[in-house]
Design an enzyme around this catalytic site. Structure first.
Site, mmCIF file in Angstrom:
data_model
loop_
_atom_site.group_PDB
_atom_site.id
_atom_site.type_symbol
_atom_site.label_atom_id
_atom_site.label_comp_id
_atom_site.label_asym_id
_atom_site.label_seq_id
_atom_site.Cartn_x
_atom_site.Cartn_y
_atom_site.Cartn_z
ATOM 1 N N ASP A 11 1.245 -0.746 0.080
ATOM 2 C CA ASP A 11 0.183 0.009 -0.043
ATOM 3 C C ASP A 11 0.886 1.035 0.167
ATOM 4 O O ASP A 11 0.571 2.190 0.943
ATOM 5 C CB ASP A 11 -0.993 0.032 1.083
ATOM 6 N N ASP A 16 6.978 1.255 2.146
ATOM 7 C CA ASP A 16 6.536 -0.261 0.995
ATOM 8 C C ASP A 16 7.489 0.077 -0.567
ATOM 9 O O ASP A 16 7.271 -0.731 -0.878
ATOM 10 C CB ASP A 16 4.723 0.396 0.409
ATOM 11 N N ASN A 40 -2.305 2.791 3.644
ATOM 12 C CA ASN A 40 -2.218 3.992 3.397
ATOM 13 C C ASN A 40 -2.663 5.158 3.582
ATOM 14 O O ASN A 40 -2.386 6.057 3.263
ATOM 15 C CB ASN A 40 -0.115 3.950 3.098
ATOM 16 N N THR A 124 2.641 -5.916 2.858
ATOM 17 C CA THR A 124 3.478 -4.946 3.429
ATOM 18 C C THR A 124 2.382 -4.108 3.340
ATOM 19 O O THR A 124 2.556 -2.497 4.195
ATOM 20 C CB THR A 124 3.800 -4.283 2.614
ATOM 21 N N PHE A 165 -1.002 -1.016 12.510
ATOM 22 C CA PHE A 165 -1.489 -0.296 11.750
ATOM 23 C C PHE A 165 -2.672 -1.741 10.693
ATOM 24 O O PHE A 165 -3.658 -1.979 10.293
ATOM 25 C CB PHE A 165 -1.318 0.147 10.492
ATOM 26 N N ASN A 166 -1.267 -2.358 9.955
ATOM 27 C CA ASN A 166 -2.157 -3.082 8.721
ATOM 28 C C ASN A 166 -2.848 -4.604 8.910
ATOM 29 O O ASN A 166 -3.748 -4.510 8.520
ATOM 30 C CB ASN A 166 -0.479 -3.890 8.511
ATOM 31 N N HIS A 239 9.693 0.292 8.015
ATOM 32 C CA HIS A 239 9.009 -0.555 8.599
ATOM 33 C C HIS A 239 9.064 -1.873 7.343
ATOM 34 O O HIS A 239 9.319 -2.941 7.592
ATOM 35 C CB HIS A 239 7.205 -0.695 8.811
ATOM 36 N N ASP A 240 8.382 -1.377 6.118
ATOM 37 C CA ASP A 240 7.829 -3.030 5.421
ATOM 38 C C ASP A 240 9.031 -3.036 4.270
ATOM 39 O O ASP A 240 9.370 -4.636 3.708
ATOM 40 C CB ASP A 240 7.410 -2.210 4.170
HETATM 41 O O1 RIB Z 1 2.749 0.135 10.677
HETATM 42 C C1 RIB Z 1 3.158 0.613 9.563
HETATM 43 C C2 RIB Z 1 2.227 -0.460 8.101
HETATM 44 O O2 RIB Z 1 1.283 0.471 8.595
HETATM 45 C C3 RIB Z 1 3.610 -0.395 7.385
HETATM 46 O O3 RIB Z 1 3.331 -1.140 6.229
HETATM 47 C C4 RIB Z 1 3.047 1.317 7.204
HETATM 48 O O4 RIB Z 1 3.539 1.639 5.436
HETATM 49 C C5 RIB Z 1 1.764 0.819 7.306
HETATM 50 O O5 RIB Z 1 0.850 0.630 6.006
HETATM 51 CA CA CA Z 2 3.012 -0.717 4.545
#
Ligand code: RIB
Ligand code: CA
Length: 306
Positions: A11, A16, A40, A124, A165-166, A239-240
């Site tokens: 996303d 990403d 996102n 991701t 979040f994901n 993160h990703d």
């Molecule tokens: O919590 C972090 C994740 O949420 C990452 O993948 C960031 O791109 C968002 O999608």
């Molecule tokens: Ca992401």
């Protein structure tokens, strides 16, 4: 050594974008397809960003399909506070013509898997598309080597105290994937929040004389500013790309076998990844990261994006 075949569901999204860059410029991976999810930003924005990125990386030959515009059952949740109105604020791409694959995201995942063996599916963003693919055609399980996801945490979440979040955007989709019996590798906030895009990292990247270095610096300046403003972090966690780095270099992350359940309630625990060492172990969970090696891999691939 043959390359590891991967599908990337994402996303974009600043982090990403860097995961996609590594996927495109890695010697170890063969990127078979890219699918996008809402997370996102809305599906149209994350898809446009993915299209621009693939063109920017000279990889418009890789099929890209737009995925689901909403989670399986819950209302969509986006994160413009971090990724901006476009979902990838900070970098202006040249104008490319639209080149989406004609299929829906989950269908491109199904078709790509049925035409290949031993594919690693990397997610991701929210896991909606992979859950839809598994629900539409269970035969694809036999073609998946493992699912590697950025999501969850062995500790606290980032959007709520409980949830990352994901997973929070689509807990039902995550639950379908986590109970599928397919080997799973989870890289959660407990390791990714140790990988901060500090000013030193940005300064180091600014010395990389390539288009990849320039893209990274411009995107991370916005990403960092928003992460500081929204989460009060000293710098943004990248993160990703942890998913892709874990496939490229086995020495960067340490994994432990765990049992991970997804909270799909409607309480304030929704989206929590409940991790324990109890049997049965269904997930390999990243518990340690070598931050120095991580950045070595990131910079190596930024240099390749000439
Ligand atoms: O919590 C972090 C994740 O949420 C990452 O993948 C960031 O791109 C968002 O999608
Ligand atoms: Ca992401």
């Amino acid at each position: 050594m043959s390359k590891r075949k991967i599908i990337l569901d994402c996303d974009p999204g600043h982090d990403d974008a860097i995961a996609l860059l590594l996927s495109c410029y890695s010697d170890e991976l063969e990127l078979l397809a890219v699918t996008t999810c809402a997370g996102n930003q809305t599906i149209d924005k994350t898809s446009k960003n993915a299209l621009n990125l693939l063109n920017f990386f000279n990889k418009s030959n890789i099929p890209l399909a737009k995925g689901s515009s909403t989670p399986l059952v819950r209302k969509i949740m986006t994160c413009p506070e971090i990724h901006g109105e476009s979902g990838l604020d900070g970098f202006t791409f040249p104008l490319y013509k639209e080149q989406y694959d004609y299929r829906k995201g989950y269908q491109l995942i199904i078709d790509t898997l049925l035409n290949n063996e031993e594919v690693t599916v990397v997610t991701t963003g929210p896991m909606t598309n992979l859950a839809l693919a598994l629900s539409h055609n269970s035969r694809i399980k036999n073609h998946i080597k493992e699912i590697v996801l950025m999501g969850g945490s062995t500790g606290e979440g980032n959007i709520t105290k409980a949830a990352e979040f994901n997973i929070l955007v689509d807990p039902e989709a995550a639950n379908i994937c986590f109970t599928s019996g397919i080997p799973l590798r989870m890289l959660g906030l407990n390791v990714t929040r140790q990988i901060l895009v500090t000013d030193e990292v940005v300064n180091e990247a600014s010395k990389i004389p390539t288009r990849g270095g320039d893209l990274f610096v411009k995107l991370m300046k916005v990403f960092n500013k928003n992460q500081r403003g929204f989460f009060g972090l000293s710098a943004g966690p990248l993160h990703d790309p942890a998913t892709i780095v874990s496939l490229i270099n086995k020495d960067v992350f340490t994994f432990e076998d765990m049992n991970v359940q997804i909270d799909i309630s409607d309480t304030d625990q929704a989206g929590k990844t409940i991790c324990s060492y109890n049997e049965p172990h269904n997930v390999k969970v990243a518990t340690k990261v070598n931050v120095e090696l991580y950045w070595k891999e990131i910079f190596k691939h930024l240099r390749r994006c000439k």
